[in-house]
Design an enzyme around this catalytic site. Sequence first.
Site, PDB file in Angstrom:
ATOM      1  N   GLU A  29      33.354  45.388  25.207  1.00 14.41           N
ATOM      2  CA  GLU A  29      33.762  43.994  25.417  1.00 14.41           C
ATOM      3  C   GLU A  29      32.592  43.045  25.167  1.00 14.41           C
ATOM      4  O   GLU A  29      31.487  43.260  25.666  1.00 14.41           O
ATOM      5  CB  GLU A  29      34.276  43.878  26.865  1.00 14.41           C
ATOM      6  CG  GLU A  29      34.911  42.539  27.198  1.00 14.41           C
ATOM      7  CD  GLU A  29      35.447  42.520  28.639  1.00 14.41           C
ATOM      8  OE1 GLU A  29      35.665  43.592  29.234  1.00 14.41           O
ATOM      9  OE2 GLU A  29      35.627  41.418  29.180  1.00 14.41           O
TER      10      GLU A  29
ATOM     11  N   SER B 177      36.243  46.810  37.181  1.00 12.36           N
ATOM     12  CA  SER B 177      35.014  46.401  36.525  1.00 12.36           C
ATOM     13  C   SER B 177      33.882  46.630  37.516  1.00 12.36           C
ATOM     14  O   SER B 177      33.897  46.076  38.611  1.00 12.36           O
ATOM     15  CB  SER B 177      35.117  44.920  36.154  1.00 12.36           C
ATOM     16  OG  SER B 177      33.888  44.456  35.644  1.00 12.36           O
TER      17      SER B 177
ATOM     18  N   LYS C  15      35.428  50.188  33.797  1.00 15.57           N
ATOM     19  CA  LYS C  15      34.578  49.357  32.924  1.00 15.57           C
ATOM     20  C   LYS C  15      33.228  49.210  33.590  1.00 15.57           C
ATOM     21  O   LYS C  15      33.173  48.929  34.785  1.00 15.57           O
ATOM     22  CB  LYS C  15      35.256  48.008  32.726  1.00 15.57           C
ATOM     23  CG  LYS C  15      34.369  46.841  32.323  1.00 15.57           C
ATOM     24  CD  LYS C  15      35.239  45.651  31.939  1.00 15.57           C
ATOM     25  CE  LYS C  15      34.634  44.321  32.353  1.00 15.57           C
ATOM     26  NZ  LYS C  15      35.557  43.193  32.064  1.00 15.57           N
TER      27      LYS C  15
HETATM   28  O1  OSB Z   1      33.230  39.393  31.785  1.00 18.10           O
HETATM   29  O2  OSB Z   1      34.991  40.145  32.606  1.00 18.10           O
HETATM   30  C1  OSB Z   1      33.939  39.556  32.756  1.00 18.10           C
HETATM   31  C2  OSB Z   1      33.330  38.844  36.462  1.00 18.10           C
HETATM   32  C3  OSB Z   1      32.736  37.602  36.392  1.00 18.10           C
HETATM   33  C4  OSB Z   1      32.518  37.045  35.162  1.00 18.10           C
HETATM   34  C5  OSB Z   1      32.889  37.709  33.999  1.00 18.10           C
HETATM   35  C6  OSB Z   1      33.496  38.944  34.059  1.00 18.10           C
HETATM   36  C7  OSB Z   1      33.692  39.534  35.318  1.00 18.10           C
HETATM   37  C8  OSB Z   1      34.235  40.864  35.506  1.00 18.10           C
HETATM   38  C9  OSB Z   1      34.853  41.137  36.838  1.00 18.10           C
HETATM   39  O3  OSB Z   1      34.127  41.766  34.712  1.00 18.10           O
HETATM   40  C10 OSB Z   1      36.316  41.282  36.813  1.00 18.10           C
HETATM   41  C11 OSB Z   1      36.864  41.314  38.212  1.00 18.10           C
HETATM   42  O4  OSB Z   1      36.760  42.357  38.849  1.00 18.10           O
HETATM   43  O5  OSB Z   1      37.401  40.281  38.660  1.00 18.10           O
HETATM   44 MG    MG Z   2      34.156  40.256  30.104  1.00 12.05          MG
END
Ligand code: OSB
Ligand code: MG
Length: 369
Positions: free
Chosen positions: A213, A135, A161
């Site tokens: 998402e 992400s 992502k």
């Molecule tokens: O929406 O998935 C999410 C991080 C903090 C709060 C919400 C989200 C996220 C991430 C990071 O997308 C996921 C990661 O690398 O831990």
């Molecule tokens: Mg999310």
Amino acid sequence: MKLEQIELREIQMPLVSFFETSFGRTTERRILLVRVFSEGVVGYGEATSPEGPFYNHESTGTAWHILRDFVIPCILQASVQGPADVAAILKPIRGHSMAKAALETALWDLHARKLERPLHELLGGSQHSIECGVSIGIQETIGDLLKKIEKEVNAGYRRIKIKIKPGWDLETVREVRRHFPTIRLMCDANSAYTLRDIDLFKRLDQFNLLMIEQPLAWNDIIDHVQLQKAIQTPICLDESILDAEDARKAVDSGACRIINIKLGRVAGYTEAKKVHDVCAARSIPVWCGGMLEAGIGRAHNIAMSTLQNFCLPGDVSASRRYFHCDIIDPEVEVDSQGRIQVLDGPGIGFAPNLKRIEAVTIRTEILRG
Ligand code: OSB
Ligand code: MG
């Protein structure tokens, strides 16, 4: 289970680089760890609550309060036969799922360590390695984003992502797609849009995204039904799914075609397994989300991801992407095929690095029965 004492600890660790979403930027994590002591064995859990109440209503501070004043006393008073009892015992406490999950997951680790068996085996997991995605947060420039994506694609990650928000969406996705025409790509809006933005989502259809998402409100299911009807790209819900009932309603109403499961968001393994099963029964794939966890939370995410219907790459990636030095041994590593090999040691399979944990601790409290 005879529980002699439960320790609550807050640690503080800077992130290797800032992480920005539509709700804000994080540069340093403040994380709660839970240690449960029982007959010479210790189980570990981590609260995935963020620093402030912007992803959901929880924060590091509320998790401390709810754990210290309600969740831990409740468990110390109850007669807990095993970790499968915990969810029902904590049910009278409404919400605060991340606080609950910190203790529930610690009790599962404790239980598995006592049996000297890997936790993933007790959960019924069947996968021996986990497919990993990353992400990538909102960057200062599109150039910075393209560089980050290139680095992760070269490292072997199997899905990228990117975070979107108004003003960092259509053109950003277009540029990413132009530079990386064939990667598995998705975006996460963290609830930054409403149905008034339906045209934006229709236009995103042209970029062959794996999914979008949580485009709409964190507490919505109904509007997502309407959006999903209007677009081809599958919607994946994150914030909106707090338990298996939410999952059933969202899937059966057509609000989403994929669900992201986070242990913290659904209060632990018992409910996570139910969400997993509701989705499996409906042929809806799930994947493991992340909350910028330190090693304990990351290890729990790996254990959960071994369940059969975790069939899309998750957000669980290498420790070194987040922290200069993680709190477990070994750190979580991802191979050149973008996979994490599941360890077969007792409990979560990773050893907490107590020296390191001590070095980053900023407060500790011990509660006894
Ligand atoms: O929406 O998935 C999410 C991080 C903090 C709060 C919400 C989200 C996220 C991430 C990071 O997308 C996921 C990661 O690398 O831990
Ligand atoms: Mg999310």
